[in-house]
Motif scaffolding. Structure first.
Motif, PDB file in Angstrom:
ATOM      1  N   CYS A  57       0.858  -1.180   0.000  1.00  0.00           N
ATOM      2  CA  CYS A  57       0.000   0.000   0.000  1.00  0.00           C
ATOM      3  C   CYS A  57       0.902   1.240   0.000  1.00  0.00           C
ATOM      4  O   CYS A  57       2.099   1.141   0.286  1.00  0.00           O
ATOM      5  N   PRO A  58       0.377   2.432  -0.328  1.00  0.00           N
ATOM      6  CA  PRO A  58       1.223   3.639  -0.393  1.00  0.00           C
ATOM      7  C   PRO A  58       1.990   3.899   0.905  1.00  0.00           C
ATOM      8  O   PRO A  58       3.172   4.267   0.869  1.00  0.00           O
ATOM      9  N   ALA A  59       1.350   3.708   2.059  1.00  0.00           N
ATOM     10  CA  ALA A  59       2.020   3.983   3.332  1.00  0.00           C
ATOM     11  C   ALA A  59       3.203   3.030   3.533  1.00  0.00           C
ATOM     12  O   ALA A  59       4.271   3.425   4.016  1.00  0.00           O
ATOM     13  N   THR A  60       3.008   1.772   3.164  1.00  0.00           N
ATOM     14  CA  THR A  60       4.101   0.798   3.279  1.00  0.00           C
ATOM     15  C   THR A  60       5.257   1.191   2.364  1.00  0.00           C
ATOM     16  O   THR A  60       6.433   1.108   2.736  1.00  0.00           O
TER      17      THR A  60
ATOM     18  N   LEU B  64      14.669   0.452   0.901  1.00  0.00           N
ATOM     19  CA  LEU B  64      14.267  -0.721   0.119  1.00  0.00           C
ATOM     20  C   LEU B  64      13.618  -0.278  -1.184  1.00  0.00           C
ATOM     21  O   LEU B  64      12.849   0.673  -1.214  1.00  0.00           O
ATOM     22  N   ASN B  65      13.936  -0.986  -2.267  1.00  0.00           N
ATOM     23  CA  ASN B  65      13.381  -0.638  -3.571  1.00  0.00           C
ATOM     24  C   ASN B  65      12.745  -1.858  -4.222  1.00  0.00           C
ATOM     25  O   ASN B  65      12.671  -2.926  -3.608  1.00  0.00           O
ATOM     26  N   GLY B  66      12.312  -1.696  -5.469  1.00  0.00           N
ATOM     27  CA  GLY B  66      11.730  -2.824  -6.207  1.00  0.00           C
ATOM     28  C   GLY B  66      10.359  -3.213  -5.703  1.00  0.00           C
ATOM     29  O   GLY B  66       9.931  -4.363  -5.863  1.00  0.00           O
ATOM     30  N   LEU B  67       9.646  -2.254  -5.071  1.00  0.00           N
ATOM     31  CA  LEU B  67       8.313  -2.546  -4.546  1.00  0.00           C
ATOM     32  C   LEU B  67       7.273  -2.436  -5.650  1.00  0.00           C
ATOM     33  O   LEU B  67       7.433  -1.667  -6.588  1.00  0.00           O
ATOM     34  N   VAL B  68       6.202  -3.210  -5.527  1.00  0.00           N
ATOM     35  CA  VAL B  68       5.099  -3.170  -6.490  1.00  0.00           C
ATOM     36  C   VAL B  68       3.893  -2.567  -5.777  1.00  0.00           C
ATOM     37  O   VAL B  68       3.643  -2.881  -4.611  1.00  0.00           O
ATOM     38  N   ASP B  69       3.144  -1.697  -6.464  1.00  0.00           N
ATOM     39  CA  ASP B  69       1.929  -1.148  -5.845  1.00  0.00           C
ATOM     40  C   ASP B  69       0.846  -2.228  -5.791  1.00  0.00           C
ATOM     41  O   ASP B  69       0.507  -2.829  -6.812  1.00  0.00           O
ATOM     42  N   ALA B  70       0.314  -2.433  -4.603  1.00  0.00           N
ATOM     43  CA  ALA B  70      -0.771  -3.407  -4.466  1.00  0.00           C
ATOM     44  C   ALA B  70      -2.053  -2.836  -5.059  1.00  0.00           C
ATOM     45  O   ALA B  70      -2.347  -1.652  -4.887  1.00  0.00           O
ATOM     46  N   THR B  71      -2.814  -3.665  -5.763  1.00  0.00           N
ATOM     47  CA  THR B  71      -4.124  -3.267  -6.259  1.00  0.00           C
ATOM     48  C   THR B  71      -5.184  -3.940  -5.375  1.00  0.00           C
ATOM     49  O   THR B  71      -4.866  -4.819  -4.565  1.00  0.00           O
ATOM     50  N   GLU B  72      -6.417  -3.541  -5.568  1.00  0.00           N
ATOM     51  CA  GLU B  72      -7.527  -4.158  -4.841  1.00  0.00           C
ATOM     52  C   GLU B  72      -7.494  -5.695  -5.003  1.00  0.00           C
ATOM     53  O   GLU B  72      -7.757  -6.428  -4.059  1.00  0.00           O
ATOM     54  N   ASP B  73      -7.136  -6.145  -6.192  1.00  0.00           N
ATOM     55  CA  ASP B  73      -7.066  -7.583  -6.455  1.00  0.00           C
ATOM     56  C   ASP B  73      -6.088  -8.298  -5.534  1.00  0.00           C
ATOM     57  O   ASP B  73      -6.297  -9.460  -5.189  1.00  0.00           O
TER      58      ASP B  73
ATOM     59  N   PRO C 107       6.300 -16.856  -3.957  1.00  0.00           N
ATOM     60  CA  PRO C 107       7.061 -15.859  -3.192  1.00  0.00           C
ATOM     61  C   PRO C 107       6.611 -14.427  -3.495  1.00  0.00           C
ATOM     62  O   PRO C 107       7.369 -13.638  -4.072  1.00  0.00           O
ATOM     63  N   ILE C 108       5.388 -14.141  -3.176  1.00  0.00           N
ATOM     64  CA  ILE C 108       4.805 -12.803  -3.319  1.00  0.00           C
ATOM     65  C   ILE C 108       4.041 -12.525  -2.027  1.00  0.00           C
ATOM     66  O   ILE C 108       3.372 -13.422  -1.499  1.00  0.00           O
ATOM     67  N   LEU C 109       4.155 -11.299  -1.503  1.00  0.00           N
ATOM     68  CA  LEU C 109       3.447 -10.943  -0.277  1.00  0.00           C
ATOM     69  C   LEU C 109       2.837  -9.554  -0.446  1.00  0.00           C
ATOM     70  O   LEU C 109       3.518  -8.633  -0.896  1.00  0.00           O
ATOM     71  N   SER C 110       1.562  -9.414  -0.088  1.00  0.00           N
ATOM     72  CA  SER C 110       0.977  -8.071  -0.059  1.00  0.00           C
ATOM     73  C   SER C 110       1.076  -7.540   1.369  1.00  0.00           C
ATOM     74  O   SER C 110       0.965  -8.301   2.336  1.00  0.00           O
ATOM     75  N   ILE C 111       1.341  -6.227   1.494  1.00  0.00           N
ATOM     76  CA  ILE C 111       1.517  -5.604   2.812  1.00  0.00           C
ATOM     77  C   ILE C 111       0.662  -4.348   2.888  1.00  0.00           C
ATOM     78  O   ILE C 111       0.661  -3.534   1.958  1.00  0.00           O
ATOM     79  N   ARG C 112      -0.046  -4.202   3.994  1.00  0.00           N
ATOM     80  CA  ARG C 112      -0.892  -3.021   4.169  1.00  0.00           C
ATOM     81  C   ARG C 112      -0.729  -2.496   5.603  1.00  0.00           C
ATOM     82  O   ARG C 112      -0.757  -3.275   6.558  1.00  0.00           O
ATOM     83  N   ILE C 113      -0.596  -1.200   5.708  1.00  0.00           N
ATOM     84  CA  ILE C 113      -0.553  -0.561   7.034  1.00  0.00           C
ATOM     85  C   ILE C 113      -1.973  -0.167   7.416  1.00  0.00           C
ATOM     86  O   ILE C 113      -2.702   0.418   6.604  1.00  0.00           O
ATOM     87  N   VAL C 114      -2.390  -0.534   8.637  1.00  0.00           N
ATOM     88  CA  VAL C 114      -3.750  -0.218   9.103  1.00  0.00           C
ATOM     89  C   VAL C 114      -3.656   0.620  10.372  1.00  0.00           C
ATOM     90  O   VAL C 114      -2.623   0.644  11.046  1.00  0.00           O
ATOM     91  N   ALA C 115      -4.756   1.305  10.684  1.00  0.00           N
ATOM     92  CA  ALA C 115      -4.753   2.213  11.833  1.00  0.00           C
ATOM     93  C   ALA C 115      -4.681   1.447  13.149  1.00  0.00           C
ATOM     94  O   ALA C 115      -3.988   1.847  14.085  1.00  0.00           O
ATOM     95  N   ASN C 116      -5.396   0.330  13.218  1.00  0.00           N
ATOM     96  CA  ASN C 116      -5.511  -0.366  14.509  1.00  0.00           C
ATOM     97  C   ASN C 116      -6.137  -1.737  14.300  1.00  0.00           C
ATOM     98  O   ASN C 116      -6.385  -2.158  13.165  1.00  0.00           O
ATOM     99  N   VAL C 117      -6.427  -2.425  15.405  1.00  0.00           N
ATOM    100  CA  VAL C 117      -6.956  -3.792  15.307  1.00  0.00           C
ATOM    101  C   VAL C 117      -8.329  -3.814  14.647  1.00  0.00           C
ATOM    102  O   VAL C 117      -8.676  -4.772  13.959  1.00  0.00           O
ATOM    103  N   ASP C 118      -9.120  -2.745  14.801  1.00  0.00           N
ATOM    104  CA  ASP C 118     -10.437  -2.709  14.138  1.00  0.00           C
ATOM    105  C   ASP C 118     -10.272  -2.786  12.627  1.00  0.00           C
ATOM    106  O   ASP C 118     -10.969  -3.557  11.961  1.00  0.00           O
ATOM    107  N   GLU C 119      -9.363  -1.969  12.114  1.00  0.00           N
ATOM    108  CA  GLU C 119      -9.145  -2.003  10.669  1.00  0.00           C
ATOM    109  C   GLU C 119      -8.582  -3.346  10.227  1.00  0.00           C
ATOM    110  O   GLU C 119      -8.907  -3.845   9.155  1.00  0.00           O
TER     111      GLU C 119
END
Lengths: 426, 426
Positions: free
Chosen positions: B295-298, B307-316, B325-337
């Motif tokens: 995600c953009p924040a990540t 770190l470089n070579g990152l790919v933008d995650a899409t909704e898919d 060997p692919i991992l999606s990463i997302r930063i969330v506000a808290n446990v609710d999110e």
């Protein structure tokens, strides 16, 4: 509504139910009980208004020429209203099944593994004229932390809408989402078609109604169901039966009430005791007006004892749930034949053996493939209240998930929970 | 075979399975174990012959141009044969779940009510190239007292037929019916269509295979299934996580193996600890060749750390099971999110939180609606052996019946049993 509109409407109902199910899953026991008790109080408070609305439904049903039994099921009497309110109070008094964690065991890796009881999610209830199902089902689903979509018969739509308003009042009083219990507002049959196929929004369907309704739902549905079609229940009087018990139990299982699904429809008797036990039993049945449909051997035994008016049983009779004062009777060689008959012709609902023989009883218990298997007891006991479940949403003949009378626990699932301390798999 | 012939053939297989299931339901533990151990010994004895037959299947598959991964799954190595034999011995050593009676309680009427564990009946197994499934599934179904219909991939038909002969040898040695385990002898796809719709003969289908196979079975089937489609597993690193545990567990959950269904596919990180924990984790992943879809924040956090070579995650990406060997990463506000993300995009398979906070951990445990929910442990533990079930027929994402890793108990059902003394209902 047009078909496309109904699809959109039902999808909206489903999405709202799914969202509400998240809040219901984390609702406290106190809040759920507060909602139940508030609804009970509101039913008592608004009894007169509910009966007035119900009278309009009843009048419309009469105009349409629906029969007396139907009108009876549709009508909300004072007693029916009180039973609904008291039922909600009973459900409030039951232990909350949700959140229970069991069997937490340490594994050699250091993780601790067990199971937590959780709601199923969204439950769709499809029923016919009885408005009490609206309250009973809503109460059970609410206590078990599920969201509910109720689709009652079109003839009861006014009554059900009025009851739904009281349910909403209870949900609001407890701070629970309004959409935790939704009554489908359209009487179009297409709404049922959508409800039983929208697997993304509905986790299970509980149909309450006649065989033709349920068969249609099975044929057209994609959402799993907790249901039973038939109750073709048997009693087998074994050669080692206490014949006094046999007469009392076989009488009760048939004649206490004719309409319930756990009433006996076929009596099997060992050839070793048929001549002794069938004449007194046959006499009791005939005195109570029960038509006897018999195999040739049974005819010989009963006619030798002076009983007449017997009907020859056909192959169809062994497959038939009469729900009426009719009983089929067959003489069998032994417990093997009895078990084979039950597993062939029965509906896997409830079957009982009358015997004093330990080994015979244990074989019957293990080999009869039915939801309830009994020794020396009336099939009429197959019931959520009699079994101590406290309440019953229905009876299941299926083997997966809930089987037999289904109470609160049948509306829940178990998920695995793992307590770790940073363990990794190597 | 013509379509009509296939229907008749499968109906015959189904009828024979149903008949055999009656004998299996009453089979003794000793007989079932004798069958299992005889099959294990026969596999070791005939290892050379089995490999020769398998080599023919492999040669045909090569001629058809099937890929290396497929050939690998199809090939019976010495190690694979030994694993199969040892697996049967392990199943023999497990306690027999059948016949267990629990919770017998007296009711006020005098009857005593409880539940007995019984087999489901007839289980259909549909799988692809792996011939070891023939033995693993047959062993588990046999021990749990079920009859089995096995339908493996057409490419393994020679191997499966040879293995079926050894299974038959074991059944015969124990005096159990030959038809307790049947391998479908036609490779025509119409046989699968019949197997998944003949509800009168088959109680449950366990599919083992890729997502496209399982989706087809769901779309076309009428028999209930124990199955899972996707393993979109998450780890959420909470703001109160022990970050050392977080790094170790999140590394293990992704990189220990890429192909299993319990491998993490999406990493969620609290915005409060992202800057501290993501750079070291991102470095580990990139060193191991894992592509990061972020995600953009990540992206900001990781690029700030060089770190470089990152790919933008899409909704898919949030919906995707990479099995790679692919991992999606997302930063969330808290446990609710985090919980909302998992319940929206996850596949209800296995999800884990890393936290030292009691209340946060308990909320995650209760509110994440997945078959396995963990605290401070790697998702890779979601497995029948790791959970102590002794063996595993599959993993279920469904909520009804079995959920999570499914062992012997998932192949059984509970029926109510009633011990009476002549009680009647009044």
């Amino acid at each position: 509504m047009k078909e496309l509109d109904i699809k959109q409407y039902m999808q909206g109902v489903g999405r709202q139910a799914r969202a509400a199910s998240r809040a219901m899953a984390r609702a406290s026991t106190a809040d759920k009980n507060r909602a139940l008790l508030t609804i009970a109080a509101a039913i008592r408070r608004d009894a007169a208004a509910l009966k007035a609305v119900n009278a309009e439904d009843v009048a419309r049903a009469r105009e349409r020429g629906l029969d007396a039994a139907f009108i009876d099921r549709l009508t909300l009497s004072d007693k029916a209203l009180e039973t609904m309110a008291a039922g909600l109070e009973q459900i409030a008094a039951l232990p909350d099944p949700i959140g229970e964690i069991s069997n937490m065991k340490f594994r050699p890796t250091g993780i601790q593994v067990g199971q937590m009881r959780v709601p199923l999610g969204v439950i769709g209830i499809i029923y016919e004229a009885r408005p009490n199902v609206t309250i009973d089902a809503a109460g059970l689903c609410l206590k078990s932390g599920n969201a509910t979509i109720l689709r009652g018969g079109s003839e009861a739509i006014g009554t059900n809408t009025a009851l739904a308003a009281l349910v909403r009042e209870g949900l609001q009083a407890a701070g629970l989402p309004n959409e935790a219990v939704q009554v489908v507002s359209t009487t179009d049959r297409a709404a049922v078609g959508e409800l039983i196929t929208m697997t993304e929004h509905v986790d299970v369907i509980v149909p309450r109604g006649g065989k033709s309704l349920i068969q249609r739902l099975i044929d057209e549905g994609r959402v799993p169901m907790i249901k039973h079609l038939d109750g073709i229940c048997h009693i087998y009087i074994d050669e080692d039966a206490d014949l006094q018990k046999a007469v009392v139990v076989a009488d009760n299982a048939k004649t206490q009430r004719y309409a319930p699904c756990n009433t006996m429809e076929t009596l099997l008797v060992s050839e070793r005791v048929a001549a002794e036990v069938l004449p007194p039993l046959g006499k009791i049945y005939q005195e109570k007006g029960v038509e006897l449909r018999v195999c040739p051997a049974t005819r010989r035994v009963l006619e030798a004892a002076g009983l007449n008016g017997l009907v020859d049983a056909t192959e169809d009779d062994w497959h038939t749930e009469y729900l009426a004062p009719i009983l089929s009777i067959r003489i069998v060689a032994n417990v093997d034949e009895a078990i084979a008959h039950i597993n062939t012709y029965g509906s896997a609902h409830t079957d009982s053996i009358i015997t004093e023989n330990y080994s015979t009883g244990m074989r019957f218990l293990r080999e009869v493939d039915s939801a309830s298997v009994m020794i020396n007891a009336s099939t009429r006991f197959a019931d959520g209240f009699e079994y101590g479940l406290g309440a019953e949403i229905g009876i299941s003949n299926d083997k997966l998930h809930a089987r037999g009378p289904v109470g609160l626990e049948g509306l829940t699932s178990l998920k695995y929970v793992v307590f770790g301390h940073g363990e990794i798999r190597t």
